[in-house]
Write a protein that holds these residues in place. Structure first.
Motif, mmCIF file in Angstrom:
data_model
loop_
_atom_site.group_PDB
_atom_site.id
_atom_site.type_symbol
_atom_site.label_atom_id
_atom_site.label_comp_id
_atom_site.label_asym_id
_atom_site.label_seq_id
_atom_site.Cartn_x
_atom_site.Cartn_y
_atom_site.Cartn_z
ATOM 1 N N CYS A 29 0.730 -1.281 -0.125
ATOM 2 C CA CYS A 29 -0.062 0.020 0.125
ATOM 3 C C CYS A 29 0.758 1.187 -0.107
ATOM 4 O O CYS A 29 0.620 2.174 -0.636
ATOM 5 C CB CYS A 29 -0.768 -0.278 1.205
ATOM 6 N N SER A 34 -2.602 -0.069 -5.011
ATOM 7 C CA SER A 34 -3.845 -0.187 -4.361
ATOM 8 C C SER A 34 -4.357 -1.387 -3.897
ATOM 9 O O SER A 34 -4.077 -2.191 -4.839
ATOM 10 C CB SER A 34 -4.752 0.544 -5.295
ATOM 11 N N MET A 36 -7.185 -2.431 -2.067
ATOM 12 C CA MET A 36 -8.691 -2.131 -1.372
ATOM 13 C C MET A 36 -9.051 -3.360 -0.447
ATOM 14 O O MET A 36 -9.800 -3.083 0.463
ATOM 15 C CB MET A 36 -9.604 -1.879 -2.613
ATOM 16 N N SER A 37 -8.760 -4.443 -0.971
ATOM 17 C CA SER A 37 -9.400 -5.492 0.023
ATOM 18 C C SER A 37 -8.424 -6.639 -0.027
ATOM 19 O O SER A 37 -7.563 -6.856 -1.008
ATOM 20 C CB SER A 37 -10.796 -5.939 -0.699
ATOM 21 N N PHE A 38 -8.735 -7.621 0.708
ATOM 22 C CA PHE A 38 -8.094 -9.013 0.568
ATOM 23 C C PHE A 38 -8.446 -9.670 -0.767
ATOM 24 O O PHE A 38 -7.774 -10.551 -0.995
ATOM 25 C CB PHE A 38 -8.265 -9.945 1.667
ATOM 26 N N ARG A 39 -9.328 -9.434 -1.296
ATOM 27 C CA ARG A 39 -10.106 -9.902 -2.524
ATOM 28 C C ARG A 39 -8.980 -9.596 -3.802
ATOM 29 O O ARG A 39 -9.124 -10.235 -4.802
ATOM 30 C CB ARG A 39 -11.228 -9.719 -3.033
ATOM 31 N N ASP A 40 -8.140 -8.648 -3.593
ATOM 32 C CA ASP A 40 -7.235 -8.347 -4.592
ATOM 33 C C ASP A 40 -6.062 -8.944 -4.776
ATOM 34 O O ASP A 40 -5.249 -8.804 -5.676
ATOM 35 C CB ASP A 40 -6.873 -6.672 -4.140
ATOM 36 N N TYR A 44 -5.530 -14.880 -2.934
ATOM 37 C CA TYR A 44 -7.087 -15.051 -2.553
ATOM 38 C C TYR A 44 -7.669 -15.678 -3.994
ATOM 39 O O TYR A 44 -8.505 -16.707 -3.928
ATOM 40 C CB TYR A 44 -7.611 -13.840 -2.122
#
Length: 99
Positions: A29, A34, A36-40, A44
Motif C-alpha cells: 500500500c 492499491s 482495497m481488499s484481501f480479494r485483490d 486469494y
C-alpha cells in the motif's frame, strides 16, 4: 509495483507469519499499489478459484453417489418383493420337496 512483482510477492506470502503478512500488505500500500481488499490478492483469487472447482467436483460426485444409492435401493426393494428369484436352485428345490 507490477502485477508480476505482486505475483512473486504472493508466493513469498505463503510461508510468512501473520506479522510479516501484515507488513507485506502495508508495504504494498505504501508503494502505491492499491489494495482495497484481501480479494485483490492473487493468493486469494487462486484459492477462491480452487475452492469453486472443488465445489463443482463435489456436486458432481454427490449426484453420482445419489444415483448409485437409488439404484441399490431399487435392487434391494426388488429382492425383498421377489425373494424366490434370488434363492439358490438347491434351496428352492429342497423347500419344494420338503413337506
Amino acid at each position: 509495483m507490477s502485477s508480476r512483482q505482486l505475483a512473486v510477492g504472493s508466493r513469498q506470502f505463503k510461508g510468512m507469519s501473520l506479522k510479516n503478512k501484515t507488513s507485506f500488505i502495508y508495504n504494498l500500500c505504501r508503494k502505491g499499489q492499491s489494495l482495497m481488499s484481501f480479494r485483490d490478492l492473487i493468493v486469494y483469487k487462486k484459492s477462491f478459484a480452487q475452492a469453486m472447482e472443488i465445489f463443482e467436483l463435489s456436486k458432481k460426485k454427490n449426484d453420482e453417489l445419489r444415483k448409485i444409492s437409488e439404484e441399490i435401493g431399487r435392487l434391494l426393494n426388488h429382492m425383498i418383493n421377489n425373494p424366490e428369484k434370488y434363492q439358490r436352485k438347491s434351496e428352492s428345490s429342497n423347500s419344494r420337496s420338503s413337506p
